[in-house]
Write a protein that holds these residues in place. Structure first.
Motif, PDB file in Angstrom:
ATOM      1  N   ASP A  90     105.403  36.965  58.204  1.00 18.67           N
ATOM      2  CA  ASP A  90     104.233  36.790  59.048  1.00 18.67           C
ATOM      3  C   ASP A  90     104.214  35.367  59.588  1.00 18.67           C
ATOM      4  O   ASP A  90     104.795  34.448  59.006  1.00 18.67           O
ATOM      5  CB  ASP A  90     102.936  37.131  58.305  1.00 18.67           C
ATOM      6  CG  ASP A  90     102.704  36.246  57.088  1.00 18.67           C
ATOM      7  OD1 ASP A  90     103.572  35.420  56.777  1.00 18.67           O
ATOM      8  OD2 ASP A  90     101.652  36.394  56.449  1.00 18.67           O
ATOM      9  N   PHE A  91     103.566  35.209  60.711  1.00 17.21           N
ATOM     10  CA  PHE A  91     103.534  33.909  61.379  1.00 17.21           C
ATOM     11  C   PHE A  91     102.385  33.937  62.381  1.00 17.21           C
ATOM     12  O   PHE A  91     101.825  34.998  62.674  1.00 17.21           O
ATOM     13  CB  PHE A  91     104.873  33.638  62.068  1.00 17.21           C
ATOM     14  CG  PHE A  91     105.116  32.184  62.363  1.00 17.21           C
ATOM     15  CD1 PHE A  91     105.292  31.284  61.325  1.00 17.21           C
ATOM     16  CD2 PHE A  91     105.158  31.719  63.659  1.00 17.21           C
ATOM     17  CE1 PHE A  91     105.515  29.938  61.587  1.00 17.21           C
ATOM     18  CE2 PHE A  91     105.377  30.390  63.933  1.00 17.21           C
ATOM     19  CZ  PHE A  91     105.564  29.489  62.886  1.00 17.21           C
ATOM     20  N   PHE A  92     102.035  32.781  62.917  1.00 18.97           N
ATOM     21  CA  PHE A  92     100.831  32.684  63.730  1.00 18.97           C
ATOM     22  C   PHE A  92     101.128  32.415  65.208  1.00 18.97           C
ATOM     23  O   PHE A  92     102.224  32.017  65.589  1.00 18.97           O
ATOM     24  CB  PHE A  92      99.917  31.573  63.190  1.00 18.97           C
ATOM     25  CG  PHE A  92     100.511  30.180  63.293  1.00 18.97           C
ATOM     26  CD1 PHE A  92     100.360  29.427  64.450  1.00 18.97           C
ATOM     27  CD2 PHE A  92     101.219  29.630  62.237  1.00 18.97           C
ATOM     28  CE1 PHE A  92     100.905  28.148  64.553  1.00 18.97           C
ATOM     29  CE2 PHE A  92     101.777  28.356  62.328  1.00 18.97           C
ATOM     30  CZ  PHE A  92     101.612  27.614  63.497  1.00 18.97           C
ATOM     31  N   ARG A  93     100.106  32.652  66.019  1.00 18.17           N
ATOM     32  CA  ARG A  93     100.089  32.248  67.429  1.00 18.17           C
ATOM     33  C   ARG A  93      98.755  31.534  67.671  1.00 18.17           C
ATOM     34  O   ARG A  93      97.813  31.659  66.885  1.00 18.17           O
ATOM     35  CB  ARG A  93     100.180  33.459  68.377  1.00 18.17           C
ATOM     36  CG  ARG A  93     101.250  34.479  68.037  1.00 18.17           C
ATOM     37  CD  ARG A  93     102.652  34.013  68.344  1.00 18.17           C
ATOM     38  NE  ARG A  93     103.583  35.138  68.215  1.00 18.17           N
ATOM     39  CZ  ARG A  93     104.183  35.503  67.100  1.00 18.17           C
ATOM     40  NH1 ARG A  93     103.950  34.838  65.977  1.00 18.17           N
ATOM     41  NH2 ARG A  93     105.008  36.530  67.072  1.00 18.17           N
ATOM     42  N   LEU A  94      98.659  30.801  68.765  1.00 14.52           N
ATOM     43  CA  LEU A  94      97.395  30.168  69.134  1.00 14.52           C
ATOM     44  C   LEU A  94      96.402  31.236  69.569  1.00 14.52           C
ATOM     45  O   LEU A  94      96.749  32.180  70.276  1.00 14.52           O
ATOM     46  CB  LEU A  94      97.592  29.161  70.263  1.00 14.52           C
ATOM     47  CG  LEU A  94      98.625  28.046  70.038  1.00 14.52           C
ATOM     48  CD1 LEU A  94      98.539  27.034  71.175  1.00 14.52           C
ATOM     49  CD2 LEU A  94      98.428  27.357  68.691  1.00 14.52           C
ATOM     50  N   GLY A  95      95.127  31.075  69.153  1.00 16.69           N
ATOM     51  CA  GLY A  95      94.103  32.072  69.428  1.00 16.69           C
ATOM     52  C   GLY A  95      93.286  31.785  70.674  1.00 16.69           C
ATOM     53  O   GLY A  95      93.626  30.926  71.506  1.00 16.69           O
ATOM     54  N   ASN A  96      92.178  32.489  70.800  1.00 17.63           N
ATOM     55  CA  ASN A  96      91.410  32.542  72.041  1.00 17.63           C
ATOM     56  C   ASN A  96      90.772  31.228  72.457  1.00 17.63           C
ATOM     57  O   ASN A  96      90.603  30.968  73.654  1.00 17.63           O
ATOM     58  CB  ASN A  96      90.325  33.621  71.944  1.00 17.63           C
ATOM     59  CG  ASN A  96      90.915  35.019  72.010  1.00 17.63           C
ATOM     60  OD1 ASN A  96      91.937  35.234  72.645  1.00 17.63           O
ATOM     61  ND2 ASN A  96      90.276  35.966  71.329  1.00 17.63           N
ATOM     62  N   ASN A  97      90.382  30.364  71.502  1.00 18.00           N
ATOM     63  CA  ASN A  97      89.701  29.155  71.931  1.00 18.00           C
ATOM     64  C   ASN A  97      90.632  27.977  72.200  1.00 18.00           C
ATOM     65  O   ASN A  97      90.184  26.834  72.337  1.00 18.00           O
ATOM     66  CB  ASN A  97      88.588  28.766  70.946  1.00 18.00           C
ATOM     67  CG  ASN A  97      89.112  28.485  69.547  1.00 18.00           C
ATOM     68  OD1 ASN A  97      90.280  28.731  69.248  1.00 18.00           O
ATOM     69  ND2 ASN A  97      88.237  27.981  68.696  1.00 18.00           N
ATOM     70  N   PHE A  98      91.940  28.236  72.271  1.00 15.52           N
ATOM     71  CA  PHE A  98      92.868  27.282  72.873  1.00 15.52           C
ATOM     72  C   PHE A  98      92.882  27.509  74.381  1.00 15.52           C
ATOM     73  O   PHE A  98      92.575  28.614  74.855  1.00 15.52           O
ATOM     74  CB  PHE A  98      94.279  27.464  72.319  1.00 15.52           C
ATOM     75  CG  PHE A  98      94.494  26.868  70.958  1.00 15.52           C
ATOM     76  CD1 PHE A  98      94.926  25.561  70.820  1.00 15.52           C
ATOM     77  CD2 PHE A  98      94.269  27.619  69.812  1.00 15.52           C
ATOM     78  CE1 PHE A  98      95.132  25.005  69.559  1.00 15.52           C
ATOM     79  CE2 PHE A  98      94.459  27.084  68.554  1.00 15.52           C
ATOM     80  CZ  PHE A  98      94.892  25.771  68.422  1.00 15.52           C
ATOM     81  N   SER A  99      93.237  26.485  75.130  1.00 11.30           N
ATOM     82  CA  SER A  99      93.297  26.638  76.583  1.00 11.30           C
ATOM     83  C   SER A  99      94.412  27.602  76.968  1.00 11.30           C
ATOM     84  O   SER A  99      95.368  27.800  76.212  1.00 11.30           O
ATOM     85  CB  SER A  99      93.536  25.281  77.255  1.00 11.30           C
ATOM     86  OG  SER A  99      94.863  24.834  77.003  1.00 11.30           O
ATOM     87  N   GLU A 100      94.283  28.195  78.143  1.00 12.60           N
ATOM     88  CA  GLU A 100      95.334  29.092  78.631  1.00 12.60           C
ATOM     89  C   GLU A 100      96.655  28.354  78.784  1.00 12.60           C
ATOM     90  O   GLU A 100      97.723  28.904  78.526  1.00 12.60           O
ATOM     91  CB  GLU A 100      94.913  29.712  79.967  1.00 12.60           C
ATOM     92  CG  GLU A 100      93.802  30.744  79.850  1.00 12.60           C
ATOM     93  CD  GLU A 100      94.174  31.884  78.914  1.00 12.60           C
ATOM     94  OE1 GLU A 100      95.319  32.362  78.986  1.00 12.60           O
ATOM     95  OE2 GLU A 100      93.313  32.300  78.106  1.00 12.60           O
ATOM     96  N   LYS A 101      96.588  27.078  79.189  1.00 11.05           N
ATOM     97  CA  LYS A 101      97.815  26.282  79.311  1.00 11.05           C
ATOM     98  C   LYS A 101      98.486  26.140  77.953  1.00 11.05           C
ATOM     99  O   LYS A 101      99.709  26.312  77.828  1.00 11.05           O
ATOM    100  CB  LYS A 101      97.499  24.904  79.884  1.00 11.05           C
ATOM    101  CG  LYS A 101      98.720  23.990  79.973  1.00 11.05           C
ATOM    102  CD  LYS A 101      98.351  22.593  80.463  1.00 11.05           C
ATOM    103  CE  LYS A 101      99.584  21.680  80.473  1.00 11.05           C
ATOM    104  NZ  LYS A 101      99.245  20.300  80.904  1.00 11.05           N
ATOM    105  N   ASN A 102      97.702  25.809  76.929  1.00 10.85           N
ATOM    106  CA  ASN A 102      98.255  25.681  75.581  1.00 10.85           C
ATOM    107  C   ASN A 102      98.931  26.973  75.135  1.00 10.85           C
ATOM    108  O   ASN A 102     100.066  26.972  74.632  1.00 10.85           O
ATOM    109  CB  ASN A 102      97.157  25.328  74.579  1.00 10.85           C
ATOM    110  CG  ASN A 102      96.717  23.887  74.639  1.00 10.85           C
ATOM    111  OD1 ASN A 102      95.644  23.542  74.177  1.00 10.85           O
ATOM    112  ND2 ASN A 102      97.530  23.010  75.221  1.00 10.85           N
ATOM    113  N   LYS A 103      98.241  28.087  75.298  1.00 11.74           N
ATOM    114  CA  LYS A 103      98.781  29.370  74.849  1.00 11.74           C
ATOM    115  C   LYS A 103     100.040  29.748  75.619  1.00 11.74           C
ATOM    116  O   LYS A 103     101.009  30.258  75.031  1.00 11.74           O
ATOM    117  CB  LYS A 103      97.716  30.457  74.980  1.00 11.74           C
ATOM    118  CG  LYS A 103      96.585  30.322  73.965  1.00 11.74           C
ATOM    119  CD  LYS A 103      95.628  31.501  73.998  1.00 11.74           C
ATOM    120  CE  LYS A 103      94.769  31.521  75.247  1.00 11.74           C
ATOM    121  NZ  LYS A 103      93.754  32.600  75.211  1.00 11.74           N
TER     122      LYS A 103
END
Length: 372
Positions: free
Chosen positions: A168-181
């Motif tokens: 398992d591993f993570f990704r950036l979620g909804n309250n990061f900026s669209e640019k960050n994601k």
């Protein structure tokens, strides 16, 4: 660690010299789709075989021992312990392999294999070694599913697992900026893919893989507007003589997706280089002559290590050699360094936190952010 890199180089150089042929095959075992790598080595006029295969449905490697007779008759078998649980009898005709598979009760299924058409598995996945080419096939069938959401420094992280194994591993979620994601999630996905393929390739001659041969966890240790720091720690037992463990630190620039190595962050001399792939001699010289002695001096200024007086005490933290290729983790309070010991003394490995204040004078001028 230097010996490790040299041994690895010699190992793959020897394999390249001795190896005479490698086959990448796909086809059917009964009604199941399978993929197989067959390697033929010639040494002292004898042919030695290694083979690994996996089912499309599971993607987990099964390691086979083999024998070659008359140049075209291949016998492979899986023998955990003293019992053969399955075997292949295959005959090579042209580029194809045909024959039968048998289980421990002599149940028979027809096998047909032909060369893999890699045009069907094109991707941007990079292959480090030639015998890893079937990772291109596995990559196509990976499936990631959302498992949970966590919060760190008021930011959302979404964790995913892979269908075929225990990663398992993570990704950036909804309250990061669209640019960050947009910039960072592909980087995180690539790391997850690499860890997943390592897990699927973790095979033993002593038993069937359950997709759990590599146990580990990922810890997010740093986050601000510019940087994301985390550590991946793993323990693996893939059938070798000894299980092993280790950790890797990551620091990713949220503004451009760049991954910083420790030599991008710290420079103990102007000869600093993180380019181990293209100039390993210069990289190793810098680590040996500058990195390890100065890092040890910084850590020792707060830890006050003493050389062990007992010969049975392997934990000699005063030895510079154990600090030339340490693992590291960028945290909110500073950078943690863990020395790398030889196998018999691996229990000596523990992290030592160095506050940013002690590292400011050694910050690499090219590292664009201040230590805080």
């Amino acid at each position: 660690m230097k010996k490790y890199f040299l041994s690895l180089f010699l190992l793959y150089s020897t394999i390249a010299i001795c190896q005479s042929k490698i086959y990448y095959l796909e086809g059917t075992l009964g009604k199941s789709t399978i993929f197989m790598t067959v390697q033929v080595y010639k040494s002292d006029n004898e042919a030695n075989l290694n083979a690994v295969y996996f089912y499309k449905s599971s993607l987990k490697d099964i390691k086979l021992e083999g024998k070659l007779k008359d140049g075209n008759n291949f016998t492979f078998y899986f023998k955990p312990g003293d019992n053969i649980t399955e075997k292949f009898y295959l005959k090579k005709s042209g580029n194809n392999f045909d024959g039968f598979w048998y289980d421990a009760k002599e149940k028979q299924l027809a096998v047909h294999l032909e060369p893999v058409n890699f045009d069907n598995y094109k991707s941007n996945l990079k292959i480090r070694f030639e015998d890893e080419r079937l990772n291109l096939v596995k990559y196509k069938f990976l499936e990631f599913k959302k498992q949970k959401t966590t919060i760190y420094n008021n930011k959302e992280f979404v964790w995913y697992s892979e269908k075929h194994c225990d990663t398992d591993f993570f990704r950036l979620g909804n309250n990061f900026s669209e640019k960050n994601k947009t910039l960072i999630n592909p980087v995180l996905e690539k790391i997850h893919i690499e860890n997943t393929l390592a897990q699927l390739n973790c095979a033993s001659s002593f038993g069937y893989s359950q997709g759990k041969g590599i146990e580990g966890n990922t810890t997010i240790n740093f986050l601000n507007n510019d940087l994301l720091g985390f550590q991946v720690s793993m323990f693996w037992d893939c059938g070798g003589a000894h299980p092993d463990f280790g950790s890797s630190g990551y620091l990713i620039d949220l503004n451009n997706g760049k991954q910083y190595g420790i030599d991008d962050i710290l420079a103990f001399d102007k000869s600093v280089t993180g380019d181990s792939e293209n100039n390993f001699d210069a990289f190793s010289k810098y680590r040996n002559d500058f990195f390890s002695p100065k890092l040890l001096a910084v850590i020792n200024s707060q830890e006050h290590f003493e050389k062990p007086k007992n010969e049975d005490d392997y934990c000699d933290y005063t030895n510079e050699e154990y600090w030339d290729f340490p693992s590291w983790s960028y945290t909110e309070k500073g950078i943690e360094f863990t020395p790398i010991f030889y196998r018999a003394a691996r229990s000596c490995e523990e992290p030592f936190l160095v506050p940013f204040e002690k590292l400011k004078k050694y910050k690499n001028p090219k590292f664009p952010y201040e230590f805080k």
